[in-house]
Scaffold this motif. Sequence first.
Motif, PDB file in Angstrom:
ATOM      1  N   ASP A  72     -36.778 -19.517  -4.694  1.00 10.35           N
ATOM      2  CA  ASP A  72     -35.066 -18.997  -5.743  1.00 10.35           C
ATOM      3  C   ASP A  72     -34.876 -18.512  -6.843  1.00 10.35           C
ATOM      4  N   GLN A  73     -35.921 -17.893  -7.014  1.00  7.31           N
ATOM      5  CA  GLN A  73     -35.521 -17.768  -8.853  1.00  7.31           C
ATOM      6  C   GLN A  73     -35.688 -16.465  -8.843  1.00  7.31           C
ATOM      7  N   GLY A  74     -35.494 -15.016  -7.544  1.00 11.45           N
ATOM      8  CA  GLY A  74     -35.423 -14.342  -7.808  1.00 11.45           C
ATOM      9  C   GLY A  74     -36.191 -13.203  -8.359  1.00 11.45           C
ATOM     10  N   TRP A  75     -37.687 -13.617  -8.360  1.00 17.89           N
ATOM     11  CA  TRP A  75     -38.823 -12.908  -8.088  1.00 17.89           C
ATOM     12  C   TRP A  75     -39.259 -12.532  -7.547  1.00 17.89           C
ATOM     13  N   GLU A  76     -40.022 -11.557  -7.941  1.00 17.17           N
ATOM     14  CA  GLU A  76     -40.894 -10.449  -6.555  1.00 17.17           C
ATOM     15  C   GLU A  76     -41.956 -11.301  -6.296  1.00 17.17           C
ATOM     16  N   GLU A  77     -42.113 -10.860  -4.804  1.00 22.91           N
ATOM     17  CA  GLU A  77     -43.155 -11.798  -3.882  1.00 22.91           C
ATOM     18  C   GLU A  77     -44.346 -11.801  -4.723  1.00 22.91           C
ATOM     19  N   GLU A  78     -44.275 -11.931  -5.681  1.00 23.24           N
ATOM     20  CA  GLU A  78     -46.461 -12.033  -6.196  1.00 23.24           C
ATOM     21  C   GLU A  78     -46.518 -12.848  -6.944  1.00 23.24           C
ATOM     22  N   ILE A  79     -48.424 -12.915  -7.297  1.00 25.48           N
ATOM     23  CA  ILE A  79     -48.303 -13.900  -8.495  1.00 25.48           C
ATOM     24  C   ILE A  79     -49.418 -13.466  -8.764  1.00 25.48           C
ATOM     25  N   VAL A  80     -49.127 -12.941 -10.012  1.00 25.43           N
ATOM     26  CA  VAL A  80     -50.325 -11.834 -11.146  1.00 25.43           C
ATOM     27  C   VAL A  80     -51.440 -12.670 -11.942  1.00 25.43           C
TER      28      VAL A  80
END
Length: 931
Positions: free
Chosen positions: A862-870
Amino acid sequence: MKRLLPFIILIFSSPLNAQITKGWEYEEAICEGDWHIPWYYLYPYLAYNLRGDGKWVIISGREAYGGYFGFYLDTLERRWVYDESLTEGLSAHGWEEAPALCYNLRQDNRWVLIGHQSSTFYGYYWDGDEWIEDPSIVNGLPQVSGEVMHCFVDSLLPDGRWTLITGTDEGILRAFYWDDDEWIEDPSRVNGIPDIGSHVSVTAGFNLRGDNRWVLIVTNYSIAQPRGFYWDGNIWIEDSSIVKGLPEDNLLRPTMGYNVWGDGKWILYMGCNRQGAILGYFYDSVDVSNLPQQEDIEVSDVGATTALIKFTYPRTWTHSIKYSLSPDLSDPLWSYRVEDEDSVEIKLKNLLPDTTYYFRVYTFVPWDTSYYVTSQTRSFRTSKAQSHIYLTPDDTLSIQDALELLPPEGGTIELSSGTFSISEPIRIWMNNVTIFGQGMDSTVLMPGAQFDGHLIFITQAEDPYYRANWIYTHKDLTFWFNYPQIPLDTTILVHDVSLRDFKIDGNGSNGGIYGVEVWDVVCKRIKTENTTGAISYNPGINCLIDSCISLNDRVAYWLTLLSRSCYIKNCTVKNAHGWIPAVHTNGSKDSEYEELPDYPPPEISNNIITDCVDAIHVYSTNDILVHDNIIDGFLRCGIKVSISGNCEIYNNVVKNGRSDIDDSHGIRYHEANGCIFRNNIVYNNKGYGFHMADRFEEARTGEIINNVFYKNSKGGLYNPKEFEQDIIVKNDIIAENGGWGIEGGFSVISYNDIWGNDSGSFYNATSDIGNIFVEPLFADPENGDFHLKSEGGRWDGEKWVYDSLTSPCIDAGDPQDDYSNEPEPNGERINMGAYGNTPEASKSPGPAEEEVLVYPNPYRADQGWEEEIVFENLPENAAIWIYTAAGELVEDVEVKGTRWEWNLGGIRSGIYIYLIKAPGFKRIGKVGIVK
């Protein structure tokens, strides 16, 4: 004890024309005595009235360690009694000491004793109370080498002079006469005696056969029938009748006497190849035309494969049984032979179940078996066999009875819980036998009131002790010594025997399990307590002692008499208190028999040995592996390697040797070569950490690599010789020992840490390249943790921990040595100390690592982040695994760079666990995902 020997008879002459036959008859009753006091092979000499008390005495040297021992004959008790006053004043000169005694040699009415040791004669006279050394007694006697005995002959020639005849190691007899001042060599006094063989011994007697002639009986070290000669006035004439009845044996040391027992008979005693024993024979005659018959013949204790036959005879002669499936005794077999018995028991073995047998009893004149008497033909029928027998302590069947009901192909005996009282030794001579109980603390075997010996024998031999000793001394007649010249004979071996899950209580005076000529025998989970010897194979092939417990036994476990590829593993030994070490090998090595499987090398491993006199002794053994043993508390040696070669001694802990008197050395290296000592921890012993001992002036070979020697009272490493040993000392940590770090020379001393030793680092030793002299920084040495401290990681037994300091011994070993077993980062160089090149080596400290970043964490859709974890700042060549909280793998990836992006498409909300691994690197963490 009965003296029993295998006996096969092919052809006999029929009895018997009336005639007298004479010969030597073995008589156990005249052998009773305190021979256990000198113990080793004896060199006896008879003398009469030495002290003016009308008693016969024997003065004996012995094979090992030197010294003389005196015995007098107590005719009332009918035994030889040890009396140290008989040898007062005699010194110990060395191994193989042999005496000869005579009266009035110098016309002074004194007894003299001439002794021989190695190659030297020495003389004493008896002053009435003690022996006084007098070199003039041996004036003129030259060096005569060999393990030999000599004797005196009075008035051999008409000159009335004393003659001394001695054997030699070459087998040529030499003679000397006494001219009132010195001994003069005179070869004519041994005319006619040929080359006898190596290490000759002699004894002489006058008028043995009533012919007023001197006779000479000669023996040699190797296997040979004693040879007899008589003196015809000019030359010795060989006559085999003089030695008729004497044994074909080796190591025989003879001495003769007349009327020793007051019966008007000649007696011949011989030191022999049984330690602490003497053989006795008397010269007898018999009319063979009128021999008595056997009486009271009885068949009893008939089993499926055995039958016991009993009878009596009025003479203590020699007996055997001829038996067959046919009433006419065609195609017969012969039992073993029983000697020197008048009340006879012979057990026939390996019979067929439920079968009728026919037999006759034979009794032989002991010195000439062509003369005999025999009984009428009798018969018996064996019982039916059972393949599995369950026994309780209250059963009417004994364990031995059950064994004898098993079929010829073998079977199983199961013992219930409880205590089984053993009245006679259990004898296992069949193959494929299993005896098991309900556990080491549930099933107990205990000797009955009059029991004497080992509780269990595994062997085909009727007298296991004699057979084991025969193998050891008859080196040219047994395949154990001479394969492939003498072919392997598996028919004499007992094989595939399993003993497990019970306890043996020796009651302080009896042994446990004794195997002679055995193959594929397993003793597993057997507890022994208060035995004279717990478990031994003498010898065995591919035999195992596994997961056993020895408590308060005199000796725990033996691999002796040329055992091949035998193993002692995972055992616990406590308070083995005998003179022989707790765990002992003698002559063990790999099996070289091509007919058998290619077994692994012999091994003593993963044992815990505490509070013993000596813990492990590797003697006369090759290629054995001694590893991962813990030795805690001993009086003399933790691990001793003697007269052995190419042994590997590694990963052992030897600690707390506690004797100030006996010098409790951690490891002792004694007259051995080619052995490797590595990755051992030797500490807190009241002796040297590593102690060398040697009778000879020759450099020994070996390697002492990657060990720890810490706080040993006498010093770290010790070589007492003035020359360098050809031994590599490398990558060791030798710290805080009493005395010197290294005392005495070694060919290579390099890349060691030698620090804090009381007297200093070196004495008569040369430091080579790479040695350092700094505190090693052990983790916790007072509590036995000798891992090296490291900022890069140290193993604490359960996990890797990180210290604030790093040991200088990390990455300080020989740069040419293998380090591949050390965990990364390892600096690409071996560590010093006991964990060098092992998975428990302390890690090398590396450069500070940047923290691995995992973001966003938690991830929120819901924060609008790209769909990935770095994943960022990853180490090189990292692998990443990601799991659900339930352990299901959802991602598995190898990363080429230092950054990776996890695509969350299709990944549901939840808690996930990640694992990151790279060489020398491991991280575990969690991420949360909310969609």
